[in-house]
Design a protein around this motif. Structure first.
Motif, PDB file in Angstrom:
ATOM      1  N   GLY A  36       0.798  -1.219   0.000  1.00 57.92           N
ATOM      2  CA  GLY A  36       0.000   0.000   0.000  1.00 57.92           C
ATOM      3  C   GLY A  36       0.830   1.268   0.000  1.00 57.92           C
ATOM      4  O   GLY A  36       0.373   2.309  -0.473  1.00 57.92           O
ATOM      5  N   HIS A  37       2.037   1.190   0.506  1.00 55.32           N
ATOM      6  CA  HIS A  37       2.921   2.360   0.545  1.00 55.32           C
ATOM      7  C   HIS A  37       3.996   2.306  -0.538  1.00 55.32           C
ATOM      8  O   HIS A  37       4.930   3.106  -0.518  1.00 55.32           O
ATOM      9  CB  HIS A  37       3.571   2.480   1.929  1.00 55.32           C
ATOM     10  N   GLY A  38       3.881   1.355  -1.465  1.00 50.21           N
ATOM     11  CA  GLY A  38       4.835   1.278  -2.565  1.00 50.21           C
ATOM     12  C   GLY A  38       6.240   0.901  -2.142  1.00 50.21           C
ATOM     13  O   GLY A  38       7.204   1.252  -2.809  1.00 50.21           O
ATOM     14  N   ARG A  39       6.371   0.154  -1.067  1.00 55.74           N
ATOM     15  CA  ARG A  39       7.691  -0.238  -0.563  1.00 55.74           C
ATOM     16  C   ARG A  39       7.986  -1.702  -0.906  1.00 55.74           C
ATOM     17  O   ARG A  39       8.461  -2.478  -0.099  1.00 55.74           O
ATOM     18  CB  ARG A  39       7.761  -0.032   0.957  1.00 55.74           C
ATOM     19  N   HIS A  40       7.715  -2.083  -2.129  1.00 58.17           N
ATOM     20  CA  HIS A  40       7.853  -3.472  -2.588  1.00 58.17           C
ATOM     21  C   HIS A  40       9.277  -4.003  -2.450  1.00 58.17           C
ATOM     22  O   HIS A  40       9.476  -5.205  -2.260  1.00 58.17           O
ATOM     23  CB  HIS A  40       7.384  -3.596  -4.038  1.00 58.17           C
ATOM     24  N   GLU A  41      10.285  -3.133  -2.533  1.00 61.00           N
ATOM     25  CA  GLU A  41      11.678  -3.582  -2.458  1.00 61.00           C
ATOM     26  C   GLU A  41      12.020  -4.159  -1.086  1.00 61.00           C
ATOM     27  O   GLU A  41      12.985  -4.899  -0.950  1.00 61.00           O
ATOM     28  CB  GLU A  41      12.638  -2.436  -2.811  1.00 61.00           C
TER      29      GLU A  41
END
Length: 152
Positions: A36-41
């Motif tokens: 949800g916060h775009g912290r996929h890495e």
């Protein structure tokens, strides 16, 4: 009408019951929050290490545990797991960068290998033994780790 900018810092907290499914619920929470916060890495190491800490809380205590995910302003993500047992295991008693003994070969131990993953995957870690009524939860410990995101 102005645009809404999302904050760089955020925190999620979850109380987990003493249940063998708690680690799965924690992994799903990590996936949802980071996605949800775009912290996929950060997903793979955070999901793995969170699962290890929550599993250990289930195995070594008889009560609930708490999970807290905190995104810090410099790109780091801090994960903390509180449980009711006061003992702080290695490597949480050691500083990052200290000597890293190899885990015991499979078959020689029933558990404990997962905590060595913290040394391999986290940028920093630590633990506090909690006494009295700190955090309103009684005694126990808080184990935490941090990982650095991209651009940090």
């Amino acid at each position: 009408m102005g645009t809404v900018s999302l904050p760089d810092t955020w925190a999620y907290a979850l109380r987990l019951p003493h249940d063998p499914r708690a680690a799965r619920v924690a992994r799903m929470t990590v996936r949802a929050a980071l996605g949800g916060h775009g912290r996929h890495e950060l997903l793979d190491p955070v999901e793995l290490l969170t699962s290890e800490l929550v599993t250990n809380a289930y195995r070594h205590t008889r009560g609930p545990c708490s999970l807290r995910l905190t995104a810090l302003s410099d790109g780091r993500l801090r994960v903390g797991v509180w449980d009711s047992h006061p003992h702080i295991p290695r490597p949480f008693t050691e500083s990052p960068g200290s000597h890293r003994p190899a885990p015991a070969p499979p078959g020689n131990t029933e558990g404990g290998r997962g905590l060595h993953l913290v040394q391999s995957c986290a940028d920093s870690w630590g633990g506090w033994s909690l006494g009295g009524d700190l955090l309103g939860r009684g005694t126990g410990k808080l184990l935490w780790f941090e990982v650095q995101g991209q651009g940090g």
